[in-house]
Design an enzyme around this catalytic site. Structure first.
Site, PDB file in Angstrom:
ATOM      1  N   ASP A  63      -5.883  -6.730   7.995  1.00 28.43           N
ATOM      2  CA  ASP A  63      -5.139  -5.480   7.894  1.00 28.43           C
ATOM      3  C   ASP A  63      -3.697  -5.762   8.302  1.00 28.43           C
ATOM      4  O   ASP A  63      -3.459  -6.457   9.295  1.00 28.43           O
ATOM      5  CB  ASP A  63      -5.775  -4.449   8.830  1.00 28.43           C
ATOM      6  N   SER A 146      10.047   1.721  -3.628  1.00 31.32           N
ATOM      7  CA  SER A 146       9.583   2.793  -4.500  1.00 31.32           C
ATOM      8  C   SER A 146      10.774   3.608  -4.949  1.00 31.32           C
ATOM      9  O   SER A 146      11.850   3.575  -4.324  1.00 31.32           O
ATOM     10  CB  SER A 146       8.601   3.690  -3.726  1.00 31.32           C
ATOM     11  N   TYR A 159       5.266   9.912   2.775  1.00 29.57           N
ATOM     12  CA  TYR A 159       5.510   8.730   1.946  1.00 29.57           C
ATOM     13  C   TYR A 159       7.006   8.518   1.725  1.00 29.57           C
ATOM     14  O   TYR A 159       7.511   7.402   1.856  1.00 29.57           O
ATOM     15  CB  TYR A 159       4.788   8.870   0.610  1.00 29.57           C
ATOM     16  N   LYS A 163       9.118   5.199   2.816  1.00 30.84           N
ATOM     17  CA  LYS A 163       9.765   4.302   1.858  1.00 30.84           C
ATOM     18  C   LYS A 163      11.283   4.274   2.055  1.00 30.84           C
ATOM     19  O   LYS A 163      11.928   3.251   1.790  1.00 30.84           O
ATOM     20  CB  LYS A 163       9.397   4.703   0.427  1.00 30.84           C
TER      21      LYS A 163
END
Length: 277
Positions: A63, A146, A159, A163
């Site tokens: 992980d 992104s 999110y 990002k």
């Protein structure tokens, strides 16, 4: 293929599926040896089995929130392939556009920690594990960013904030690790992958790929200029090759290539996101 990465050794986090696997397979086709790192051992094993030359692929389960497993991945890469030239920091989760007004205080609290620990801390821990070896090879880090690293509504607040943080992290590390290590990013748009959501929001088993599979043939195109562009992750891999290849991008650091279908020239699809409140 160009063979731009002939003789390179790379480590790709989140390399078992989606853009991570596509990048790993493209690097192999370009001549590199690759270690794929991820939580799902079966998927990693499939990457190895599917390779034309399995001797150039190594799999390490772990992980990205576990700094010890990341150090193990770097050490095994060097032991197996003799060096490390490129780290592709890629593993991540998406929040499926879950807006602030649709999150309880408890959900926001726990999901923030999960999203940021994977999407941001995971990149930073991977860079910490890899930088000494990258200094030796004058190598590079390529981060999967992104369209949400630059613009709104590529996800929800969790999110998008994560990002944006990755963009800042990329730029800071580009300064801190220069002149020995270049650090760049690829800001991808939407693609058909198995990207999952936060476990804290019950989205661990939710997949973007499933949404693509349910899309009607007569559905309107996405509101981006290149609305008929591919959503196949393999078609997003060329910028990673360019940024990894020191002979092709030696003077480039702190830069993000935006491979997002032209979202930046689209403008907003709606005047305001809260008109429904």
């Amino acid at each position: 293929m160009s063979g731009w990465l002939e003789g390179y050794a790379a480590l790709v986090t989140g390399g078992g599926s989606g853009i991570g696997r596509a990048v790993a397979e493209r690097f192999l086709a370009e001549g590199a040896a690759v270690t794929v790192f991820g939580r799902d051992g079966d998927r990693l094993a499939d990457v190895v089995r599917s390779a034309a030359d399995p001797s150039r692929v190594h799999a390490v389960t772990g992980d990205v929130r576990d700094c010890h497993r990341l150090h193990t991945a770097v050490a095994e890469t060097v032991e197996r392939f003799g060096k490390l030239d490129t780290l592709v920091a890629n593993a991540g989760v998406w929040d499926y556009h879950r807006q602030l007004t649709r999150l309880s205080a408890e959900e926001l609290d726990t999901a923030f920690d999960e999203v940021f620990s994977i999407n941001v801390k995971g990149y930073l821990l991977a860079a910490e594990a890899a930088w000494p070896e990258l200094v030796k090879t004058r190598g590079s880090i390529v981060m999967t960013l992104s369209n949400a690293s630059f613009y709104t509504n590529g996800g929800g607040p969790l999110y998008t904030a994560s990002k944006h943080a990755c963009l800042g992290l990329m730029r800071e590390l580009a300064y801190e690790l220069a002149p020995k290590v270049r650090v760049n990013g690829v800001a991808c748009g939407g693609m058909n992958t198995d990207l999952r959501g936060p476990e804290a929001l019950g989205m661990r088993d939710r997949s973007i790929g499933a949404s693509f599979a349910k899309k009607r043939p007569d559905a309107p195109p996405p509101p981006i200029p290149l609305h008929d562009s591919s959503t196949d992750p393999r078609d997003f891999t060329a910028p990673y090759v360019l940024l990894a290849a020191r002979e092709q991008s030696g003077p480039i650091t702190g830069h993000a290539i935006q491979a997002d279908g032209g979202i930046g020239v689209r403008g907003f699809a709606r005047a305001a996101g809260g008109d429904h409140l």
